[in-house]
Every structure is written in structure tokens, then in C-alpha cells.
Scaffold this motif. Structure first.
Motif, PDB file in Angstrom:
ATOM      1  N   UNK A  72     119.971  97.485  59.022  1.00  0.00           N
ATOM      2  CA  UNK A  72     118.576  97.224  58.661  1.00  0.00           C
ATOM      3  C   UNK A  72     117.676  97.307  59.896  1.00  0.00           C
ATOM      4  N   UNK A  73     117.171  96.174  60.398  1.00  0.00           N
ATOM      5  CA  UNK A  73     116.239  96.192  61.532  1.00  0.00           C
ATOM      6  C   UNK A  73     116.875  95.652  62.812  1.00  0.00           C
ATOM      7  N   UNK A  74     118.213  95.685  62.890  1.00  0.00           N
ATOM      8  CA  UNK A  74     118.911  95.175  64.060  1.00  0.00           C
ATOM      9  C   UNK A  74     119.826  96.240  64.654  1.00  0.00           C
ATOM     10  N   UNK A  75     119.842  96.325  65.970  1.00  0.00           N
ATOM     11  CA  UNK A  75     120.825  97.117  66.692  1.00  0.00           C
ATOM     12  C   UNK A  75     121.904  96.172  67.190  1.00  0.00           C
ATOM     13  N   UNK A  76     123.174  96.456  66.828  1.00  0.00           N
ATOM     14  CA  UNK A  76     124.299  95.641  67.271  1.00  0.00           C
ATOM     15  C   UNK A  76     125.068  96.403  68.338  1.00  0.00           C
ATOM     16  N   UNK A  77     125.341  95.749  69.458  1.00  0.00           N
ATOM     17  CA  UNK A  77     126.099  96.359  70.551  1.00  0.00           C
ATOM     18  C   UNK A  77     127.340  95.512  70.805  1.00  0.00           C
ATOM     19  N   UNK A  78     128.521  96.107  70.591  1.00  0.00           N
ATOM     20  CA  UNK A  78     129.807  95.442  70.844  1.00  0.00           C
ATOM     21  C   UNK A  78     130.401  96.005  72.129  1.00  0.00           C
ATOM     22  N   UNK A  79     130.908  95.117  72.968  1.00  0.00           N
ATOM     23  CA  UNK A  79     131.524  95.544  74.233  1.00  0.00           C
ATOM     24  C   UNK A  79     133.014  95.213  74.238  1.00  0.00           C
ATOM     25  N   UNK A  80     133.748  95.922  75.081  1.00  0.00           N
ATOM     26  CA  UNK A  80     135.182  95.651  75.281  1.00  0.00           C
ATOM     27  C   UNK A  80     135.954  95.738  73.965  1.00  0.00           C
ATOM     28  N   UNK A  81     135.740  96.818  73.239  1.00  0.00           N
ATOM     29  CA  UNK A  81     136.438  96.984  71.962  1.00  0.00           C
ATOM     30  C   UNK A  81     137.852  97.515  72.128  1.00  0.00           C
ATOM     31  N   UNK A  82     138.209  97.973  73.322  1.00  0.00           N
ATOM     32  CA  UNK A  82     139.545  98.525  73.550  1.00  0.00           C
ATOM     33  C   UNK A  82     139.700  99.970  73.152  1.00  0.00           C
ATOM     34  N   UNK A  83     138.623 100.609  72.711  1.00  0.00           N
ATOM     35  CA  UNK A  83     138.693 102.005  72.288  1.00  0.00           C
ATOM     36  C   UNK A  83     138.699 102.946  73.489  1.00  0.00           C
ATOM     37  N   UNK A  84     139.267 104.129  73.278  1.00  0.00           N
ATOM     38  CA  UNK A  84     139.226 105.184  74.282  1.00  0.00           C
ATOM     39  C   UNK A  84     137.853 105.861  74.246  1.00  0.00           C
ATOM     40  N   UNK A  85     137.565 106.738  75.199  1.00  0.00           N
ATOM     41  CA  UNK A  85     136.281 107.456  75.165  1.00  0.00           C
ATOM     42  C   UNK A  85     136.137 108.295  73.900  1.00  0.00           C
ATOM     43  N   UNK A  86     134.915 108.692  73.631  1.00  0.00           N
ATOM     44  CA  UNK A  86     134.593 109.491  72.459  1.00  0.00           C
ATOM     45  C   UNK A  86     135.379 110.794  72.448  1.00  0.00           C
ATOM     46  N   UNK A  87     135.922 111.132  71.284  1.00  0.00           N
ATOM     47  CA  UNK A  87     136.697 112.375  71.146  1.00  0.00           C
ATOM     48  C   UNK A  87     135.768 113.575  71.048  1.00  0.00           C
ATOM     49  N   UNK A  88     136.169 114.713  71.621  1.00  0.00           N
ATOM     50  CA  UNK A  88     135.426 115.943  71.345  1.00  0.00           C
ATOM     51  C   UNK A  88     135.734 116.406  69.925  1.00  0.00           C
TER      52      UNK A  88
END
Length: 417
Positions: free
Chosen positions: A382-398
């Protein structure tokens, strides 16, 4: 996992993009009705850094469109002047918030912009004969146009939508005592750009989706990007999520009125494979299709699916709820998305993990999911931007989708090879 950083923005978020893994994140949103003109809304463009700091904000008249970013950090915003016969403009804003460029797109009298993407040498625009939900003048139709960096028209192609029919659409019949019966072919009374992915560019092919504003039944047209010539047109259907499947290829999903499928279309525009599933598909560098299904059935019957090349499917975990942020994929094959109040991942072995849960959060307007540096995940509710840190994910895949090349830029374009 820690609670997310939450940044409020004015009004409902229409789209988001990022200049790169380091940000900034760009959001367009509605700012409410304008009392001084007949324009319904004001567009607000907000830039936010990965720490959650608001860098700057700019406003433009008109209904907001998704932001389209360049690799140099410039973000392009489409807007209009707020008049009853609006003139549409594309404005470029630099990473520092300063306007770098602006041009009026060459349009015909009374036209309304349905969708626009940034091309390597200009823009591609889907034009509607009237504003959405306004009655069509007899004989009018949409058109697709390619515009130069100055806004001039390079080519323009009509997109006819004269009559429609689809077996699952029903209407009430007075002669039969208002019993529901199949609706025969009809002419659209209003016209709209498809709600999901109305305009995609894959190499030298363009996919444009337009539909009847009342029923949602429409067609998808595949065109040659250099000339504007029509390559193929689909049969009418309830088309929803679509994807770039690679250079000159598109995955087109249909859902509703009894339809539930995804069909791969090749360079000649013809269907090459169909699966009995529809969803928010991710397409990796090797061409694997996977993602959460999207079906209007509650309680949910959807699963995370993998669509194999021979038309078979592999079942992932079942999914509760319906509204889903369009997923992102990391380099290890793990998808991340928000659904039914939960931040979820599904890994390459189709095992599901819950990273975060916020009870009773059933908001219905979600953006796509951005995977940024240091395993940071961002999306809008809706009208909120949520930013999560340290999720353990690898970098974005091509890969070609979402957007292109695993892109953060919010611009669904793959340049020609």
C-alpha cells in the motif's frame, strides 16, 4: 529475523525500481486528488536509500506510472498536465533529484497513455483512445508507438479490438428469466491497458496487452520492434501475468472464467508450449520457469510451481492467501516474496522457509520484490516501503525476468542481440 525498516510514502505505491544493488530505491505513488484541476491524482516520486533515509521527493501532475530507471541512475516518470485533454510528458530525474530531461510524447487528439517503457534510443508507448473507463468512440482502438528521445513518433501501429468472445464469460438473459448464459461476441465499451505487464520488449519483439474494461477479456499482440509490423495476435482471453522468457520469447498467463494456463510464444509469435498453471513466474539464466501460482480461489489451492520444458510441472509447497509481491530470485535459485503476511523463500530444492511473519496483515496492493546488496530485500505494501536486512540470500540472479537480466531498473526491456 529483525523487524523491517518501514518508510511511509504519500498514497498508494504504483511501482518501484532501483538504480542498482546499492540503490537508491525509487517509488511512484498517488498523492490524492487535485482540487484545482480535473486531474484525479498527483504523482509523487520518492528516492530512499538502503538505510531507509528519504533522499528527496518530487511531484508531477497526473496518474502515476511505474518508474523506469537507467543504469546511470536516471529515473523516468510519465505524467500529464492535468487538463481534460491531457498532454503526456516523460521526465528524467537524476539520482540527486534534479530534472535532467523532459519531452512531450507525440500523441493523437484525446489519447491517453496506457503504458510506457524506456528503449535504448527512446520510448515505446501503448496509447488508448480515451481515458480508462470512458466510453469508446465508435471505431476507435488502441495503438502502439515507438518514440525517439525527442518524443517524436518513429512508427505507429493500430491495435484493433473490434469484437471479443470467451466461453467462460456469462451474462443475464432477459428472455430466459435472467438465467446466466454464455455471452456471445461483443464490442468493448471501454478499453484499458492490461493490469499486469501491459508492455514488454524482448529483443526485436514487443508484447502489448489491451483488454475490455468491463470484463477484462483482451488480446495480446506481438510486434516487430524495428518496424511496428504485427507478428501475431492471441485469441481473446483473460490474460494476466506475463514475462519475458528470453530474447524474442514471451510467457503469457491466463486466469479467470475457467482459464488457468501459461503459454510460451516464440519469435514467430506462435505458441510452443502450454502448462496448466498461472502465476508470477521467475525465469533464470538457463530458462527455468518457477514461481508462486496466482488463482482467484479461496481458500487457496495455489502452490509454488516449476514449469518444465516438456509441459509437465513440479510441485513446490502449497501457498496460503492470494496477494503476493512479485518474487525475486537469488544466484542460488532461491525465490523470495511476501504473501499472506509472511516473507517467504522457496529454494532450488523447493523447500519453503518463513523469514518473517506479521499477523493480520492482509493488504491487497503489493509491489514487486527487490533483492539488493548485502541480502537486503525491499517491497511496498500500500503506502509503505518495507526494507528487510540480513535475509541470508545470495546476490540477485541474472536472467530475463523479472524485468530483464535480473534487473532492478523496473524496465521490462531486453535490447536486441
Amino acid at each position: 529475523m529483525k523487524d523491517p525498516e518501514i518508510i511511509d510514502v504519500p498514497g498508494q505505491v504504483r511501482g518501484l525500481a532501483a538504480a542498482g544493488p546499492d540503490g537508491p530505491i525509487y517509488l511512484t505513488s498517488y498523492a490524492g486528488r487535485s482540487p484545482s484541476t480535473r486531474n484525479l491524482y498527483t504523482t509523487v516520486l520518492t528516492a530512499v536509500d538502503l538505510a531507509g533515509g528519504r533522499l528527496w521527493q518530487r511531484t508531477f501532475p497526473g496518474h502515476p506510472f511505474p518508474p523506469r530507471a537507467d543504469a546511470d541512475g536516471t529515473v523516468w516518470v510519465a505524467h500529464h498536465d492535468g487538463h481534460s485533454t491531457p498532454v503526456f510528458t516523460i521526465t528524467g530525474v537524476g539520482a540527486d533529484g534534479s530534472v535532467t530531461d523532459a519531452m512531450a510524447l507525440q500523441q493523437e487528439q484525446g489519447e491517453y497513455l496506457g503504458a510506457v517503457v524506456r528503449m535504448p534510443d527512446g520510448f515505446c508507448a501503448l496509447w488508448l483512445p480515451t481515458a480508462p473507463r470512458q466510453r469508446l468512440p465508435h471505431g476507435s482502438t488502441g495503438r502502439l508507438a515507438r518514440h525517439s528521445d525527442t518524443g517524436n513518433t518513429v512508427w505507429s501501429t493500430p491495435l484493433p479490438l473490434d469484437t471479443l468472445s470467451f466461453s467462460g464469460v456469462i451474462e443475464a438473459g432477459v428472455a430466459t428469466g435472467w438465467h446466466a448464459q454464455p455471452k456471445k461476441a461483443w464490442r468493448p465499451s471501454t478499453l484499458q491497458a492490461d493490469h499486469w505487464q501491459p508492455l514488454l520488449v524482448a529483443g526485436d519483439r514487443i508484447l502489448a496487452g489491451i483488454s475490455d474494461g468491463a470484463s477484462g477479456i483482451g488480446i495480446c499482440t506481438i510486434l516487430d520492434a524495428a518496424t511496428g509490423d504485427i507478428v501475431s495476435t492471441t485469441e481473446p482471453g483473460p490474460y494476466h501475468h506475463k514475462a519475458i522468457a528470453g530474447p524474442d520469447r514471451f510467457l503469457i498467463g491466463a486466469q479467470g472464467y475457467g482459464a488457468f494456463s501459461s503459454t510460451l510464444h516464440g519469435r514467430n509469435g506462435q505458441a510452443t508450449q502450454t502448462w496448466p498453471s498461472h502465476g508470477q513466474m521467475l525465469i533464470d539464466q538457463s530458462g527455468t520457469f518457477r514461481g508462486p501460482e496466482s488463482e482467484n480461489v479461496l481458500p487457496s489451492q495455489s502452490r509454488f510451481r516449476v514449469l518444465d520444458p516438456d509441459g509437465s510441472m513440479r510441485d513446490g509447497p502449497p501457498l496460503s492467501g492470494y496477494y503476493t509481491s512479485y518474487p525475486s530470485l537469488d544466484a542460488h535459485g532461491t525465490a523470495v516474496f511476501w504473501r499472506n503476511g509472511k516473507l517467504l523463500t522457496v529454494d532450488a530444492d523447493l523447500d519453503q522457509h518463513e523469514l518473517f511473519h506479521r499477523a493480520d496483515d492482509d493488504r491487497t496492493v503489493l509491489s514487486r520484490t527487490l533483492l539488493l546488496k548485502d541480502a537486503t530485500v525491499a517491497f511496498a505494501l500500500d503506502n509503505e516501503l518495507l526494507i528487510f536486512r540480513d535475509t541470508g540470500l545470495a546476490p540477485l540472479a541474472p536472467g530475463p525476468w523479472p524485468c530483464a537480466g535480473g534487473s532492478l531498473l523496473g524496465n521490462p526491456v531486453i535490447p536486441p542481440r
